[in-house]
Design a protein around this motif. Structure first.
Motif, short mmCIF file in Angstrom:
data_model
loop_
_atom_site.label_atom_id
_atom_site.label_comp_id
_atom_site.label_asym_id
_atom_site.label_seq_id
_atom_site.Cartn_x
_atom_site.Cartn_y
_atom_site.Cartn_z
N GLY A 1 -35.19 8.82 83.59
CA GLY A 1 -35.96 9.70 82.72
C GLY A 1 -35.47 9.65 81.29
O GLY A 1 -34.28 9.47 81.02
N THR A 2 -36.41 9.79 80.35
CA THR A 2 -36.07 9.73 78.93
C THR A 2 -35.99 11.11 78.29
O THR A 2 -35.48 11.24 77.17
CB THR A 2 -37.12 8.91 78.16
OG1 THR A 2 -38.39 9.57 78.27
CG2 THR A 2 -37.23 7.51 78.73
N SER B 1 -31.04 8.77 68.22
CA SER B 1 -29.88 7.89 68.02
C SER B 1 -28.99 7.86 69.24
O SER B 1 -28.53 6.79 69.68
CB SER B 1 -29.09 8.36 66.79
OG SER B 1 -29.89 8.36 65.64
N HIS B 2 -28.76 9.06 69.80
CA HIS B 2 -27.90 9.13 70.99
C HIS B 2 -28.53 8.43 72.17
O HIS B 2 -27.87 7.66 72.89
CB HIS B 2 -27.62 10.59 71.33
CG HIS B 2 -26.88 10.77 72.62
ND1 HIS B 2 -25.54 10.49 72.76
CD2 HIS B 2 -27.32 11.19 73.85
CE1 HIS B 2 -25.17 10.74 74.00
NE2 HIS B 2 -26.22 11.16 74.68
N GLU B 3 -29.83 8.67 72.39
CA GLU B 3 -30.49 8.08 73.54
C GLU B 3 -30.58 6.57 73.43
O GLU B 3 -30.51 5.87 74.44
CB GLU B 3 -31.90 8.68 73.68
CG GLU B 3 -31.93 10.16 74.01
CD GLU B 3 -31.35 10.47 75.38
OE1 GLU B 3 -31.39 9.58 76.26
OE2 GLU B 3 -30.86 11.59 75.59
N LEU B 4 -30.75 6.05 72.23
CA LEU B 4 -30.82 4.60 72.05
C LEU B 4 -29.44 3.95 72.18
O LEU B 4 -29.31 2.84 72.70
CB LEU B 4 -31.41 4.27 70.68
CG LEU B 4 -32.91 4.52 70.51
CD1 LEU B 4 -33.33 4.29 69.06
CD2 LEU B 4 -33.72 3.64 71.45
N LYS B 5 -28.41 4.66 71.73
CA LYS B 5 -27.06 4.09 71.79
C LYS B 5 -26.60 3.91 73.23
O LYS B 5 -25.86 2.97 73.53
CB LYS B 5 -26.08 4.99 71.05
CG LYS B 5 -26.16 4.88 69.54
CD LYS B 5 -25.36 5.97 68.86
CE LYS B 5 -23.90 5.91 69.25
NZ LYS B 5 -23.11 6.96 68.55
N THR B 6 -27.04 4.79 74.13
CA THR B 6 -26.55 4.71 75.51
C THR B 6 -26.95 3.41 76.20
O THR B 6 -26.08 2.66 76.68
CB THR B 6 -27.04 5.93 76.31
OG1 THR B 6 -26.56 7.13 75.68
CG2 THR B 6 -26.54 5.88 77.74
N PRO B 7 -28.24 3.06 76.28
CA PRO B 7 -28.58 1.79 76.94
C PRO B 7 -28.14 0.56 76.15
O PRO B 7 -27.76 -0.46 76.74
CB PRO B 7 -30.11 1.85 77.06
CG PRO B 7 -30.55 2.81 76.03
CD PRO B 7 -29.45 3.80 75.89
#
Length: 418
Positions: free
Chosen positions: A343-344, A164-170
């Motif tokens: 990087g992911t 959720s956090h990684e998707l919200k950023t971009p």
């Protein structure tokens, strides 16, 4: 003469008394042996018919208590968990539950955290205990170990939170940049600048979604169903070609070598993705005008030969604390640098799962200031497929990748991040 007669009479009387006492003692002993003892009352025959058989096949730890809280029957799992010690139930809350159930006949259930026996680790065992009456005198205690289930649930929650956090950023960045483009519609330079940033964030989002799909695939699929002999030279060439543009932009030299004509057994697409991730990390996190080396060799092992493919690069290295965590999903040694390189945080997690599913392992050697080497170990093609399914001599106690000294550490390596 009279004295001798008296002595003889006394001896005769003493013999008679001794015989009487012996006979009485013998009969008393027989009576005691026939009398039911406390121990004989609490052996298996007091269990209702069939209960012993049922308890022996249960996966849960089982303990049967009598009216005096003595253990009548206990499974080996109950002893292993430390529930029973010295013939008594050692967990006070469970013992109190048993007494309450014996008093009112009600079924009770509770979840407890128990100290782990025999280890120096501080984590507790999570168990679920259920107590029920068994006949008129006995109480049955069933204990289920929930430790692993709770660990998996915690991993799942962390994964969902991280995704959720990684998707919200971009996504958030794209939303802000689109507003900026609309507000700067009369400024072509600003629009071009914001559009470039939008492309970067869109690429990052695309890469993240693709790696989530790749990670899900390698975790759920059995690569050995479609396994085939795969040439290591072809995997290396594909990995080099994948990173050629990034390496050229930073003037990084990629040198491949080692033993030629090696083959591994597995799924070609997954193996290519794993090696490609290692080489891509090496290039992305290496300083400009440095060198990345790829070497393959055959090594002997008890269950059959292994193929080692090592990726060595030059840089600042990885600290011991970070080496223990770099294979975790979304873990980054330096999040700021990861944002710069796109990087992911999933690349090394994918490598770990691909290696494990192919019966191998990925290891890392690194020293701060001297560089890093990642080594992918896989069963050689032609080795037993059983070996490809599992390779116990490569596993740590917890099944995780481990760190070790590397024979390919001649080139210092950068801080390699997922």
């Amino acid at each position: 003469m009279d004295v001798n007669a008296a002595v003889a009479a006394a001896a005769a009387i003493a013999g008679v008394l001794t015989g009487v006492i012996a006979m009485l003692a013998f009969r008393f002993s027989e009576r005691e042996q026939k009398r039911p003892t406390r121990t004989s009352l609490h052996t298996d025959p007091v269990l209702p018919p069939g209960v012993d058989t049922v308890l022996s096949v249960l996966r849960s730890s089982a303990v049967v208590l009598d009216e005096g809280d003595a253990v009548v029957k206990a499974s080996s799992a109950a002893y292993a968990l430390g529930l029973v010690r010295g013939g008594k139930l050692a967990i006070e809350p469970m013992l109190q539950m048993a007494r309450d159930t014996r008093r009112d006949g009600e079924i009770r259930q509770v979840e407890l955290d128990l100290p782990r026996r025999g280890t120096g680790r501080g984590e507790a065992l999570a168990v679920s205990a259920r107590v029920a009456p068994l006949g008129s005198r006995l109480v049955l205690l069933l204990v289920e170990d929930l430790t692993e289930a709770r660990r998996i649930e915690a991993v799942r929650r962390d994964f969902v939170a991280n995704v959720s956090h990684e998707l919200k950023t971009p996504v958030g960045a794209l939303s802000l940049l689109s507003e900026a483009v609309m507000g700067a519609s009369d400024d072509p330079e600003a629009v071009e600048r914001f559009a470039g940033r939008m492309q970067i964030e869109a690429t990052r989002l695309t890469n993240l979604v693709q790696e989530l799909i790749d990670l899900s695939r390698v975790q759920n699929d059995d690569p050995l169903e479609d396994a085939e002999p795969v040439r290591v030279d072809e995997l290396v060439a594909e990995a080099v070609d994948r990173c050629r543009h990034q390496a050229g932009a930073k003037q990084i030299t990629i040198a491949a070598g080692g033993t030629a004509a090696l083959r591994v057994w597995g799924h070609r697409g997954q193996l290519a993705a794993a090696l490609g991730n290692l080489v891509e990390n090496a290039v992305n996190y290496s300083p400009a005008r440095t060198r990345v080396g790829i070497a393959a060799r055959r090594v002997s092992a008890p269950g059959g030969d292994l193929i080692e493919i090592s990726v060595t690069d030059q840089g600042i290295g990885i600290s011991d604390r970070d080496k223990e965590r770099i294979f975790e999903r979304f873990y980054r040694v330096d999040p700021a640098r990861s944002r710069q390189t796109g990087g992911t945080g999933l690349g090394l997690a994918i490598v770990k799962h691909v290696a494990a599913s192919h019966g191998g392992q990925v290891t890392v050697w690194s020293s701060e200031g001297q560089g890093s080497t990642f080594t992918l170990r896989l069963p050689e093609a032609g080795a037993s497929r059983d070996r490809a399914t599992h390779h116990p001599d490569l596993d740590d106690e917890d099944g995780q990748p481990h760190t070790e000294s590397s024979p390919y550490a001649s080139h210092p390596a950068p801080e390699v991040l997922p």
